[in-house]
Enzyme design. Sequence first.
Site, mmCIF file in Angstrom:
data_model
loop_
_atom_site.group_PDB
_atom_site.id
_atom_site.type_symbol
_atom_site.label_atom_id
_atom_site.label_comp_id
_atom_site.label_asym_id
_atom_site.label_seq_id
_atom_site.Cartn_x
_atom_site.Cartn_y
_atom_site.Cartn_z
ATOM 1 C CG HIS A 18 39.016 -43.805 -23.571
ATOM 2 N ND1 HIS A 18 40.383 -44.170 -23.429
ATOM 3 C CD2 HIS A 18 38.525 -43.032 -22.819
ATOM 4 C CE1 HIS A 18 40.692 -43.183 -22.355
ATOM 5 N NE2 HIS A 18 39.609 -42.480 -21.961
ATOM 6 C CE LYS A 42 44.776 -33.883 -17.817
ATOM 7 N NZ LYS A 42 43.944 -34.862 -17.162
ATOM 8 N NE ARG A 91 36.865 -43.589 -14.877
ATOM 9 C CZ ARG A 91 38.086 -42.989 -14.867
ATOM 10 N NH1 ARG A 91 39.077 -43.597 -15.276
ATOM 11 N NH2 ARG A 91 38.168 -41.751 -14.551
ATOM 12 C CB SER A 129 44.449 -42.481 -19.750
ATOM 13 O OG SER A 129 43.671 -42.784 -20.871
HETATM 14 O O1 PNS Z 1 39.875 -37.014 -20.376
HETATM 15 P P1 PNS Z 1 39.890 -35.819 -19.597
HETATM 16 O O2 PNS Z 1 41.174 -35.188 -19.331
HETATM 17 O O3 PNS Z 1 38.936 -35.909 -18.085
HETATM 18 O O4 PNS Z 1 39.020 -34.561 -20.653
HETATM 19 C C1 PNS Z 1 38.846 -33.429 -20.044
HETATM 20 C C2 PNS Z 1 38.226 -32.498 -21.148
HETATM 21 C C3 PNS Z 1 39.182 -32.643 -22.307
HETATM 22 C C4 PNS Z 1 36.930 -33.110 -21.911
HETATM 23 C C5 PNS Z 1 38.003 -31.163 -20.950
HETATM 24 O O5 PNS Z 1 39.372 -30.660 -20.130
HETATM 25 C C6 PNS Z 1 37.677 -30.108 -21.794
HETATM 26 O O6 PNS Z 1 36.780 -30.036 -22.387
HETATM 27 N N1 PNS Z 1 38.817 -29.157 -22.358
HETATM 28 C C7 PNS Z 1 38.415 -28.345 -23.275
HETATM 29 C C8 PNS Z 1 38.511 -27.010 -22.905
HETATM 30 C C9 PNS Z 1 37.060 -26.535 -22.273
HETATM 31 O O7 PNS Z 1 36.317 -26.344 -22.980
HETATM 32 N N2 PNS Z 1 37.377 -26.200 -20.945
HETATM 33 C C10 PNS Z 1 36.170 -26.147 -19.920
HETATM 34 C C11 PNS Z 1 35.313 -27.456 -19.649
HETATM 35 S S1 PNS Z 1 34.022 -27.154 -18.753
#
Ligand code: PNS
Length: 160
Positions: A18, A42, A91, A129
């Site tokens: 990150h 989660k 990645r 992570s």
């Molecule tokens: O590190 P991650 O868990 O892959 O991140 C995922 C994240 C937090 C970027 C995604 O779940 C998100 O944007 N969550 C906020 C809620 C939202 O806008 N959901 C619609 C995504 S298309």
Amino acid sequence: MTRIAIYPGSFDPVTRGHEDIVRRSLYLADELIVAVAANQEKEPLFTIDERVELLKIALGDLSGVEVRSFDGLLTEFAREHKAHIIIRGLRAFSDFDYESQMALMNRQLDPDLETVFLVPALHLTYLSSSLVREVARLRGDVSSLVHPAVDEALRAKLGG
Ligand code: PNS
């Protein structure tokens, strides 16, 4: 025009991968908001405040970078902060399926938002992570994969 970008994620916890993406983002953006999502389905290992705090420590020396938490839709958060760029790390090609779905959904929700995928340094491409959490849980050495403060926080949380 100031280019404001958002780098969203769970950051549970922040890894050297990150940190690498944050540094690379600064070639594209004048201001970067690292946005820690609160509304994860989660169950995270670290609380939202802990994740924000660890990010602040890990990114401490970087100017133009701000760490914030957000609840709700990413597109709303981006609109509130006048950001038009979303940064996501890619990645392996296997990431692309999920990432392109998210990028297209976010574009559907806000056509003025552009998702940019950045590839981390080669030696960090395997890092996630969830793997860091798993190895730390099993008392493996993750000290080269995370900032020392994160390593310490993992030990405090998981023992070892
Ligand atoms: O590190 P991650 O868990 O892959 O991140 C995922 C994240 C937090 C970027 C995604 O779940 C998100 O944007 N969550 C906020 C809620 C939202 O806008 N959901 C619609 C995504 S298309």
